[in-house]
Scaffold this motif. Sequence first.
Motif, PDB file in Angstrom:
ATOM      1  N   ALA A 118       0.856  -1.180   0.000  1.00  0.00           N
ATOM      2  CA  ALA A 118       0.000   0.000   0.000  1.00  0.00           C
ATOM      3  C   ALA A 118       0.889   1.227   0.000  1.00  0.00           C
ATOM      4  O   ALA A 118       2.056   1.159   0.378  1.00  0.00           O
ATOM      5  CB  ALA A 118      -0.924   0.008   1.222  1.00  0.00           C
ATOM      6  N   GLU A 119       0.332   2.318  -0.456  1.00  0.00           N
ATOM      7  CA  GLU A 119       1.077   3.564  -0.462  1.00  0.00           C
ATOM      8  C   GLU A 119       0.291   4.627   0.284  1.00  0.00           C
ATOM      9  O   GLU A 119      -0.931   4.556   0.398  1.00  0.00           O
ATOM     10  CB  GLU A 119       1.370   4.018  -1.884  1.00  0.00           C
ATOM     11  N   TYR A 120       1.038   5.594   0.782  1.00  0.00           N
ATOM     12  CA  TYR A 120       0.427   6.650   1.583  1.00  0.00           C
ATOM     13  C   TYR A 120       1.165   7.948   1.339  1.00  0.00           C
ATOM     14  O   TYR A 120       2.398   7.985   1.350  1.00  0.00           O
ATOM     15  CB  TYR A 120       0.503   6.271   3.068  1.00  0.00           C
ATOM     16  N   ALA A 121       0.378   8.998   1.107  1.00  0.00           N
ATOM     17  CA  ALA A 121       0.953  10.338   0.975  1.00  0.00           C
ATOM     18  C   ALA A 121       0.476  11.174   2.148  1.00  0.00           C
ATOM     19  O   ALA A 121      -0.727  11.197   2.441  1.00  0.00           O
ATOM     20  CB  ALA A 121       0.524  10.973  -0.343  1.00  0.00           C
ATOM     21  N   THR A 122       1.381  11.863   2.818  1.00  0.00           N
ATOM     22  CA  THR A 122       1.003  12.644   4.001  1.00  0.00           C
ATOM     23  C   THR A 122       0.117  13.834   3.643  1.00  0.00           C
ATOM     24  O   THR A 122      -0.515  14.416   4.521  1.00  0.00           O
ATOM     25  CB  THR A 122       2.253  13.130   4.754  1.00  0.00           C
ATOM     26  N   SER A 123       0.044  14.170   2.363  1.00  0.00           N
ATOM     27  CA  SER A 123      -0.844  15.252   1.944  1.00  0.00           C
ATOM     28  C   SER A 123      -2.301  14.817   1.965  1.00  0.00           C
ATOM     29  O   SER A 123      -3.205  15.658   1.940  1.00  0.00           O
ATOM     30  CB  SER A 123      -0.479  15.715   0.532  1.00  0.00           C
ATOM     31  N   GLY A 124      -2.534  13.515   2.017  1.00  0.00           N
ATOM     32  CA  GLY A 124      -3.897  12.990   2.058  1.00  0.00           C
ATOM     33  C   GLY A 124      -4.091  12.173   3.311  1.00  0.00           C
ATOM     34  O   GLY A 124      -3.414  12.387   4.316  1.00  0.00           O
ATOM     35  N   SER A 125      -5.005  11.225   3.260  1.00  0.00           N
ATOM     36  CA  SER A 125      -5.251  10.380   4.431  1.00  0.00           C
ATOM     37  C   SER A 125      -5.433   8.912   4.054  1.00  0.00           C
ATOM     38  O   SER A 125      -5.346   8.055   4.928  1.00  0.00           O
ATOM     39  CB  SER A 125      -6.489  10.874   5.179  1.00  0.00           C
ATOM     40  N   ARG A 126      -5.655   8.631   2.802  1.00  0.00           N
ATOM     41  CA  ARG A 126      -5.985   7.278   2.423  1.00  0.00           C
ATOM     42  C   ARG A 126      -4.750   6.414   2.230  1.00  0.00           C
ATOM     43  O   ARG A 126      -3.682   6.887   1.866  1.00  0.00           O
ATOM     44  CB  ARG A 126      -6.793   7.281   1.125  1.00  0.00           C
ATOM     45  N   LEU A 127      -4.959   5.111   2.450  1.00  0.00           N
ATOM     46  CA  LEU A 127      -4.036   4.098   1.981  1.00  0.00           C
ATOM     47  C   LEU A 127      -4.553   3.614   0.625  1.00  0.00           C
ATOM     48  O   LEU A 127      -5.756   3.378   0.473  1.00  0.00           O
ATOM     49  CB  LEU A 127      -3.979   2.915   2.941  1.00  0.00           C
ATOM     50  N   THR A 128      -3.658   3.467  -0.328  1.00  0.00           N
ATOM     51  CA  THR A 128      -4.019   2.903  -1.631  1.00  0.00           C
ATOM     52  C   THR A 128      -3.367   1.534  -1.733  1.00  0.00           C
ATOM     53  O   THR A 128      -2.137   1.431  -1.728  1.00  0.00           O
ATOM     54  CB  THR A 128      -3.550   3.804  -2.782  1.00  0.00           C
ATOM     55  N   PHE A 129      -4.198   0.514  -1.797  1.00  0.00           N
ATOM     56  CA  PHE A 129      -3.712  -0.864  -1.763  1.00  0.00           C
ATOM     57  C   PHE A 129      -3.499  -1.412  -3.166  1.00  0.00           C
ATOM     58  O   PHE A 129      -4.194  -1.063  -4.112  1.00  0.00           O
ATOM     59  CB  PHE A 129      -4.726  -1.761  -1.044  1.00  0.00           C
ATOM     60  N   GLY A 130      -2.545  -2.354  -3.263  1.00  0.00           N
ATOM     61  CA  GLY A 130      -2.345  -3.133  -4.468  1.00  0.00           C
ATOM     62  C   GLY A 130      -3.228  -4.370  -4.451  1.00  0.00           C
ATOM     63  O   GLY A 130      -4.067  -4.555  -3.570  1.00  0.00           O
ATOM     64  N   GLU A 131      -3.024  -5.240  -5.433  1.00  0.00           N
ATOM     65  CA  GLU A 131      -3.917  -6.373  -5.669  1.00  0.00           C
ATOM     66  C   GLU A 131      -3.777  -7.512  -4.662  1.00  0.00           C
ATOM     67  O   GLU A 131      -4.714  -8.232  -4.438  1.00  0.00           O
ATOM     68  CB  GLU A 131      -3.699  -6.929  -7.082  1.00  0.00           C
ATOM     69  N   GLY A 132      -2.619  -7.727  -4.081  1.00  0.00           N
ATOM     70  CA  GLY A 132      -2.459  -8.821  -3.125  1.00  0.00           C
ATOM     71  C   GLY A 132      -1.757 -10.031  -3.706  1.00  0.00           C
ATOM     72  O   GLY A 132      -2.008 -10.403  -4.865  1.00  0.00           O
ATOM     73  N   THR A 133      -0.891 -10.655  -2.922  1.00  0.00           N
ATOM     74  CA  THR A 133      -0.228 -11.907  -3.275  1.00  0.00           C
ATOM     75  C   THR A 133      -0.547 -12.928  -2.201  1.00  0.00           C
ATOM     76  O   THR A 133      -0.359 -12.664  -1.014  1.00  0.00           O
ATOM     77  CB  THR A 133       1.299 -11.735  -3.365  1.00  0.00           C
ATOM     78  N   GLN A 134      -1.053 -14.075  -2.622  1.00  0.00           N
ATOM     79  CA  GLN A 134      -1.331 -15.159  -1.684  1.00  0.00           C
ATOM     80  C   GLN A 134      -0.064 -15.959  -1.450  1.00  0.00           C
ATOM     81  O   GLN A 134       0.473 -16.573  -2.371  1.00  0.00           O
ATOM     82  CB  GLN A 134      -2.416 -16.083  -2.258  1.00  0.00           C
ATOM     83  N   LEU A 135       0.438 -15.920  -0.218  1.00  0.00           N
ATOM     84  CA  LEU A 135       1.621 -16.699   0.151  1.00  0.00           C
ATOM     85  C   LEU A 135       1.165 -17.981   0.838  1.00  0.00           C
ATOM     86  O   LEU A 135       0.420 -17.934   1.825  1.00  0.00           O
ATOM     87  CB  LEU A 135       2.530 -15.902   1.083  1.00  0.00           C
ATOM     88  N   THR A 136       1.617 -19.104   0.331  1.00  0.00           N
ATOM     89  CA  THR A 136       1.326 -20.403   0.939  1.00  0.00           C
ATOM     90  C   THR A 136       2.635 -21.030   1.375  1.00  0.00           C
ATOM     91  O   THR A 136       3.564 -21.143   0.568  1.00  0.00           O
ATOM     92  CB  THR A 136       0.602 -21.329  -0.047  1.00  0.00           C
ATOM     93  N   VAL A 137       2.715 -21.414   2.633  1.00  0.00           N
ATOM     94  CA  VAL A 137       3.919 -22.035   3.171  1.00  0.00           C
ATOM     95  C   VAL A 137       3.636 -23.516   3.372  1.00  0.00           C
ATOM     96  O   VAL A 137       2.749 -23.895   4.153  1.00  0.00           O
ATOM     97  CB  VAL A 137       4.335 -21.379   4.494  1.00  0.00           C
ATOM     98  N   ASN A 138       4.392 -24.340   2.696  1.00  0.00           N
ATOM     99  CA  ASN A 138       4.210 -25.793   2.759  1.00  0.00           C
ATOM    100  C   ASN A 138       5.125 -26.391   3.824  1.00  0.00           C
ATOM    101  O   ASN A 138       6.305 -26.066   3.876  1.00  0.00           O
ATOM    102  CB  ASN A 138       4.522 -26.428   1.407  1.00  0.00           C
ATOM    103  N   PRO A 139       4.586 -27.243   4.684  1.00  0.00           N
ATOM    104  CA  PRO A 139       5.405 -27.820   5.762  1.00  0.00           C
ATOM    105  C   PRO A 139       6.413 -28.825   5.237  1.00  0.00           C
ATOM    106  O   PRO A 139       6.270 -29.339   4.124  1.00  0.00           O
ATOM    107  CB  PRO A 139       4.361 -28.505   6.661  1.00  0.00           C
TER     108      PRO A 139
END
Lengths: 112, 114
Positions: free
Chosen positions: A91-112
């Motif tokens: 996510a990104e944030y500019a102090t001139s505003g207030s919102r967080l702008t999120f990206g699409e997301g990556t699903q991390l799977t950890v295999n035992p």
Amino acid sequence: GESVGLHLPTLSVQEGDNSIINCAYSNSASDYFIWYKQESGKGPQFIIDIRSNMDKRQGQRVTVLLNKTVKHLSLQIAATQPGDSAVYFCAEYATSGSRLTFGEGTQLTVNP
Amino acid sequence: EPEVTQTPSHQVTQMGQEVILRCVPISNHLYFYWYRQILGQKVEFLVSFYNNEISEKSEIFDDQFSVERPDGSNFTLKIRSTKLEDSAMYFCASKRRAGGPEQFFGPGTRLTVL
């Protein structure tokens, strides 16, 4: 428009390996870049942030790298554990505003 | 450890009905936010609120949406006439101080519009 996006939708690793999750951004005016972790059925949880005038920041088992030349952000998780399995958002944030702008997301799977 | 709480966890409503989603931010926080996440998609900003007024709102936050802090602890999001496309997870977040990026998110309310 300006956006924050991710290169890969899924990442699968073996327990104990290091994980690298990548993110591309296009808004050079952002002051902070942040990584959030979202476990199934829960809200996003703050992991680490980095100011735009830095190129590296380390936390506990995590490192964030910022490459402003190519507008790239990465999250490195050392010795990945099953509890690290989640969706990771940059996510990104500019102090001139207030919102967080999120990206699409990556699903991390950890295999035992 | 203090945390943001949200109620209800799941709300089912008929299209055209009004819903109110409730949040209790962390007690010493001053900045409040609502975000939504449509299933499988990224988290989207709706609105920010400070000092009893809206600081910023997105294009999603149209006249059907409103926010209120009715007392010293609750922060609510009202959708006046729900549409099918309002179905999503709604997250409340809060932050203690200006400037820094760290916002603390609640567990979310899943809104299902039938």
